[in-house]
Scaffold this motif. Sequence first.
Motif, short mmCIF file in Angstrom:
data_model
loop_
_atom_site.label_atom_id
_atom_site.label_comp_id
_atom_site.label_asym_id
_atom_site.label_seq_id
_atom_site.Cartn_x
_atom_site.Cartn_y
_atom_site.Cartn_z
N LEU A 55 -9.17 99.55 3.95
CA LEU A 55 -8.28 100.73 4.95
C LEU A 55 -6.89 99.99 5.17
O LEU A 55 -6.73 98.84 5.51
CB LEU A 55 -9.01 101.13 6.02
CG LEU A 55 -10.42 101.93 5.71
CD1 LEU A 55 -11.16 102.00 6.96
CD2 LEU A 55 -10.12 102.71 4.92
N CYS A 56 -5.85 100.94 5.58
CA CYS A 56 -4.58 100.56 5.89
C CYS A 56 -4.79 99.85 7.16
O CYS A 56 -3.90 98.84 7.57
CB CYS A 56 -3.57 101.69 5.84
SG CYS A 56 -3.39 102.33 4.11
N SER A 57 -5.24 100.51 8.20
CA SER A 57 -5.26 100.00 9.68
C SER A 57 -6.65 99.18 9.72
O SER A 57 -7.74 99.64 9.19
CB SER A 57 -5.18 101.23 10.60
OG SER A 57 -6.35 102.04 10.40
N GLY A 58 -6.54 97.93 10.70
CA GLY A 58 -7.66 97.28 10.89
C GLY A 58 -8.73 98.24 11.57
O GLY A 58 -8.41 99.09 12.21
N GLN A 59 -10.04 97.29 11.26
CA GLN A 59 -11.08 98.21 12.11
C GLN A 59 -11.60 97.40 13.24
O GLN A 59 -11.31 95.96 13.29
CB GLN A 59 -12.45 98.41 11.33
CG GLN A 59 -11.85 99.36 10.18
CD GLN A 59 -11.58 100.73 10.35
OE1 GLN A 59 -12.14 101.43 11.17
NE2 GLN A 59 -10.39 101.17 9.90
N ASP A 60 -12.13 97.68 14.23
CA ASP A 60 -12.49 97.05 15.41
C ASP A 60 -13.93 96.37 15.06
O ASP A 60 -14.61 96.73 14.06
CB ASP A 60 -12.71 97.78 16.82
CG ASP A 60 -13.67 99.21 16.40
OD1 ASP A 60 -15.00 99.02 16.46
OD2 ASP A 60 -13.16 100.12 16.09
#
Length: 648
Positions: free
Chosen positions: A13-18
């Motif tokens: 995914l483009c944005s990081g995950q928590d």
Amino acid sequence: MVKFSSLVSLHLLCSGQDVGTILHLVHNLIHDEEEEEDKPSQQMQHVGEQGHMALLGHSLAAYISVLDRERLRKLTTRILSDTTLWLCRLFRYENGSAYFHEDERDGLVKVCRLVINARYEEYASEGYSVLSSRQPVIYQSASGRPGLGQHLCSQLGLPLSSLCTVPCNTIFGSQHQMDVALLDKLIKEDVEAGKLPLLLIANAGTPGAGHTDKLARLKDLCDQYSMWLHVEGVNLATLALGQVTSAIMAASRSDSMTLTPGQWLGLPAVTAVTLYRHEDPAMSLAAGLTSSQPVAKLRALPLWLSLQYLGHSGIVQKIRHATALSQMFTLSLCVQQVEDELSSPVVLFRFSQEMSSGKVHTPWTQNNLGEELLQLVPTSGLDVVELEDEGTCVRFSPLLTAAVLGTQEENVEDLMEKLSELVPVMCSTMCLRQDFKEETHRRSPSLRYIEELSWPGLGAVRYEPQAEGIDESRRKQELEKINSELLRKLQDLDTDIIFSTGPEFGTEEDCIFVGMVTEDVDVSELVNTVAALGRDIEESGRLLENMTEVVRKGILEAELQLQQANEEKLIEEGMLRQLPLVGSVLNWFSPFQSSIKGRTFNLAAGSLDSTETTYSTKAQPGRPSLQESPTSSSKKQPGRSLVPQTEL
């Protein structure tokens, strides 16, 4: 909360995950509900507190690795030295060094490199070219681990001609022990041929049967020819016990041996350990047995934590418990036992049936015995092994499984109880298999016997439809339809016999597999039932097809007659009566009596009849009229069908 699918996981995914989302993804991957529904449940490893200590060690190793270099060096040196000392004392291997490795074969690979460096003085500078002057030879037992010798040659860059497989005893002693006299002869021949005997791989518990080579004699032979002796096997675990047999005690004299404490003690993700003796640390470093990198020494941390948690008495108790389970099972065993060394914790047995042609033990009986027992008692850890001389056998090796599965004495008692119940059923099934085959042949061609050697039950049959004049495609559809319906009806019967579609990877299709049976089963009656049910299904199918054809023809005939009646009605009434307003006026002044009669379709006769009789007698055709008394119509006439009729 983000729900991950198999498609999403294919792309980053483009944005990081928590952290919570990522942990949720891991949880879903571990507990995949769809896969759990499709796959049979498997016995999971029993993880106690000592297992959690081992798992904790992996996390601690990652944290410790970020310490400053000096503190890391001191800590890792302490962990490595403590673990090495404890293992050497536990397994009676004094003055030894330890190498911790993930792959169980990696320790032997490093040991071979050490021996090559020691025996070829110019190897460090000249490399493999020095091996051409005297080709090294590695000796292994024919009962050793499959593919081990080939792996060594591949990792060391040696030709397969450097590998010598020594046969086992065939006349004296165990058939799984290396033939020492023949080994001596082979070494002499290699020396005369200008080769260099390098290393011997011996077994303290062969991978299949669990037998131990004559280690004392092999050590003397290795000393005679300046060879390195390496020992591996499950029986090395018994070195930690207070009383050790002389055959196993000789392993403490070996130059190196590989231990697998993770399996013996039920420790998940714990490395194997190779203990070795060598005085030159520089050669050990060159061979890869030691490392100057502190992080590499942290491999011992999970085992270091686990050994401290268990303590010396806890470790010995686990190994003693496994050997006690083996002895308990051996004393209770009521079938033929292959293992002839009572000191071995590995028990092999097989099902053997006395027949007119002698003792019979086939692979399918052994496979079925092992699979059935494992399914009934999952904590037993039974498995099926293939041996060169004995063939297929069932193995009980609690040293490899008890700590992992949590096997207890009551599980062994349960195993013996299930075994005592299963063996008589297998005996009766084997005795009745030939009768089942003959009875099936007597009912040919409607029943066909299917030869499936891997099936452990009574046998397999297929009902063959007797219809003639149909093409192959139609016949195959008919075959599948009848046998699937036949299987369903047999499964609905009130019987203890199990009917199924057979093995998952069987070669035969559209068959009915009959499971194991007891001795009181009437095979002739069983086959008669199968044939009768198949015949009923086939006849019912033909009757339905015939009725379908009759109805189809009747409908076509009815459509023609209705069309003809409409044309006659048009001619009788005339065109004026067909007009809506004019027709209603004419019918009011001059009512028209139509001569067109109704029709009824007789399903039993398959014909169209007039309804004139119905309206004149006030009764349905084929039934008694209202004028008839109940007593006069109470008796059914022969051949009269009570199939209802439908008026069109």
